[in-house]
Design an enzyme around this catalytic site. Structure first.
Site, PDB file in Angstrom:
ATOM      1  N   ARG A  57       0.830  -1.204   0.000  1.00 46.63           N
ATOM      2  CA  ARG A  57       0.000   0.000   0.000  1.00 46.63           C
ATOM      3  C   ARG A  57       0.872   1.266   0.000  1.00 46.63           C
ATOM      4  O   ARG A  57       0.527   2.264  -0.627  1.00 46.63           O
ATOM      5  CB  ARG A  57      -0.937  -0.011   1.209  1.00 46.63           C
ATOM      6  CG  ARG A  57      -1.905  -1.192   1.128  1.00 46.63           C
ATOM      7  CD  ARG A  57      -2.976  -1.116   2.158  1.00 46.63           C
ATOM      8  NE  ARG A  57      -3.744   0.106   2.006  1.00 46.63           N
ATOM      9  CZ  ARG A  57      -4.359   0.712   3.007  1.00 46.63           C
ATOM     10  NH1 ARG A  57      -4.305   0.223   4.221  1.00 46.63           N
ATOM     11  NH2 ARG A  57      -5.039   1.821   2.792  1.00 46.63           N
ATOM     12  N   GLN A  89      -9.426   9.850   7.116  1.00 40.09           N
ATOM     13  CA  GLN A  89      -9.265   8.460   7.577  1.00 40.09           C
ATOM     14  C   GLN A  89      -8.221   7.757   6.713  1.00 40.09           C
ATOM     15  O   GLN A  89      -7.883   6.607   6.967  1.00 40.09           O
ATOM     16  CB  GLN A  89     -10.600   7.714   7.450  1.00 40.09           C
ATOM     17  CG  GLN A  89     -11.714   8.317   8.296  1.00 40.09           C
ATOM     18  CD  GLN A  89     -13.073   7.749   7.889  1.00 40.09           C
ATOM     19  OE1 GLN A  89     -13.514   6.742   8.443  1.00 40.09           O
ATOM     20  NE2 GLN A  89     -13.735   8.378   6.949  1.00 40.09           N
ATOM     21  N   HIS A 107      -6.410   8.011  11.257  1.00 39.04           N
ATOM     22  CA  HIS A 107      -6.057   6.581  11.216  1.00 39.04           C
ATOM     23  C   HIS A 107      -4.577   6.367  10.918  1.00 39.04           C
ATOM     24  O   HIS A 107      -4.171   5.283  10.503  1.00 39.04           O
ATOM     25  CB  HIS A 107      -6.929   5.842  10.186  1.00 39.04           C
ATOM     26  CG  HIS A 107      -8.357   5.699  10.622  1.00 39.04           C
ATOM     27  ND1 HIS A 107      -9.371   5.273   9.783  1.00 39.04           N
ATOM     28  CD2 HIS A 107      -8.947   5.912  11.830  1.00 39.04           C
ATOM     29  CE1 HIS A 107     -10.524   5.247  10.453  1.00 39.04           C
ATOM     30  NE2 HIS A 107     -10.285   5.633  11.691  1.00 39.04           N
ATOM     31  N   CYS A 118       8.453   1.579  22.438  1.00 39.76           N
ATOM     32  CA  CYS A 118       8.690   2.863  23.118  1.00 39.76           C
ATOM     33  C   CYS A 118       7.910   4.027  22.513  1.00 39.76           C
ATOM     34  O   CYS A 118       8.074   5.173  22.944  1.00 39.76           O
ATOM     35  CB  CYS A 118      10.183   3.187  23.132  1.00 39.76           C
ATOM     36  SG  CYS A 118      10.821   3.773  21.537  1.00 39.76           S
ATOM     37  N   CYS A 134      14.104  -0.260  16.164  1.00 44.09           N
ATOM     38  CA  CYS A 134      13.754   1.137  16.433  1.00 44.09           C
ATOM     39  C   CYS A 134      15.035   1.961  16.563  1.00 44.09           C
ATOM     40  O   CYS A 134      15.932   1.585  17.320  1.00 44.09           O
ATOM     41  CB  CYS A 134      12.947   1.197  17.730  1.00 44.09           C
ATOM     42  SG  CYS A 134      12.716   2.867  18.363  1.00 44.09           S
ATOM     43  N   SER A 175     -17.856   5.630   3.610  1.00 37.63           N
ATOM     44  CA  SER A 175     -19.091   4.846   3.698  1.00 37.63           C
ATOM     45  C   SER A 175     -19.844   5.070   5.000  1.00 37.63           C
ATOM     46  O   SER A 175     -20.974   4.640   5.142  1.00 37.63           O
ATOM     47  CB  SER A 175     -18.750   3.358   3.563  1.00 37.63           C
ATOM     48  OG  SER A 175     -17.887   2.975   4.613  1.00 37.63           O
TER      49      SER A 175
END
Ligand code: OAD
Length: 231
Positions: A57, A89, A107, A118, A134, A175
């Site tokens: 995506r 969103q 979102h 963390c 991280c 929607s």
């Protein structure tokens, strides 16, 4: 009088940029099990699968271009004398790339990585992997900074404040199936805002809107923006 405009957007505004919606025929939730790729439990079960889903995506979103609807909202922000805020969103960045500056990603965003250990956030590389560590704490707990089902959306206090001050609330390409966003129109209408729905078809909450424009976002959104700007 310069009026405050709050705009909620969903996957439908990016559909004509080539990004799939969730609930339309052949949408993302027709081809992927939501509980596998959009829940903390799914991520705990198979983080590689979830990373592959969001990597795809992220790559698609980076290749997509804003369409006339995103561009019209950027134009509205530039020329409207009052404040314009977009609550989206969507996890793509097509509003920003069209030129909108006031955008809240309720979102989350594909552009960000989040450390589940963390809470550190950093710019996501095009592809993320479960073994990534991280940069702040070194834990191999890297996840996309997107909000999954069962998690609390971002920007709750800022959104509440914006909804309370809205003179116009417009909902575009959603929607109305997912809360809390699905409740915003009714909330704003009760507080006295003028509510407008712009979507391909009536959404589940269509009766919460005083004004409706049905058609592809690339057509109905620029026409609505022209009317608001008095062009
Ligand atoms: P949906 O897929 O539920 O709805 C998309 C809406 O856009 C539908 O009402 C379509 O009719 C409409 N639509 C499709 N093409 C359009 C076009 N060209 N122009 C205008 N409208 C069009 O997507 P969302 O409402 O955004 O959450 O979904 C809300 C949330 O559910 C998402 O943010 C995601 C999903 O599960 C999470 O992942 C947490």
């Amino acid at each position: 009088m310069a009026r405050n405009i709050v705009i909620l957007t969903g996957a439908g505004i990016s559909a004509e940029s080539g990004l799939g919606t969730f609930r339309d025929e052949d949408g993302l939730w027709a081809n992927h099990a939501l509980e596998d790729v959009a829940t903390p439990e799914g991520f705990a079960r198979d983080p590689d699968l979830v990373h592959r889903f969001y990597n795809t995506r992220r790559i698609q979103a980076a290749a997509a271009r804003p369409n006339a609807a995103h561009e019209a909202l950027a134009r509205l922000e530039t020329w409207h004398l009052g404040h314009v805020l977009i609550i989206t969103q969507n996890v793509d960045d097509l509003h920003e790339r069209a030129g909108s500056h006031h955008v809240l990603h309720m979102h989350g965003s594909l552009r960000q990585a989040l450390c589940a250990a963390c809470d550190h956030r950093w710019t996501a590389p095009p592809e993320m992997h479960a073994s990534d560590t991280c940069p702040a704490c070194g834990a191999a707990a890297t996840r996309p900074d997107v909000v999954w089902f069962g998690e609390i959306p971002h920007w709750g206090a800022r959104i509440d404040e914006a909804l309370a001050g809205a003179d116009i609330f417009a909902s575009i390409g959603t929607s109305g199936e997912v809360y809390p966003a699905a409740a915003y129109a009714q909330h704003c209408r009760r507080l006295g805002a003028h509510t407008v729905e712009l979507n391909l078809e009536p959404s589940r909450g269509a009766r919460d809107f005083a004004e409706h424009h049905y058609g592809p976002a690339s057509e109905v959104v620029p026409a609505w923006v022209d009317r608001v700007l008095g062009a």
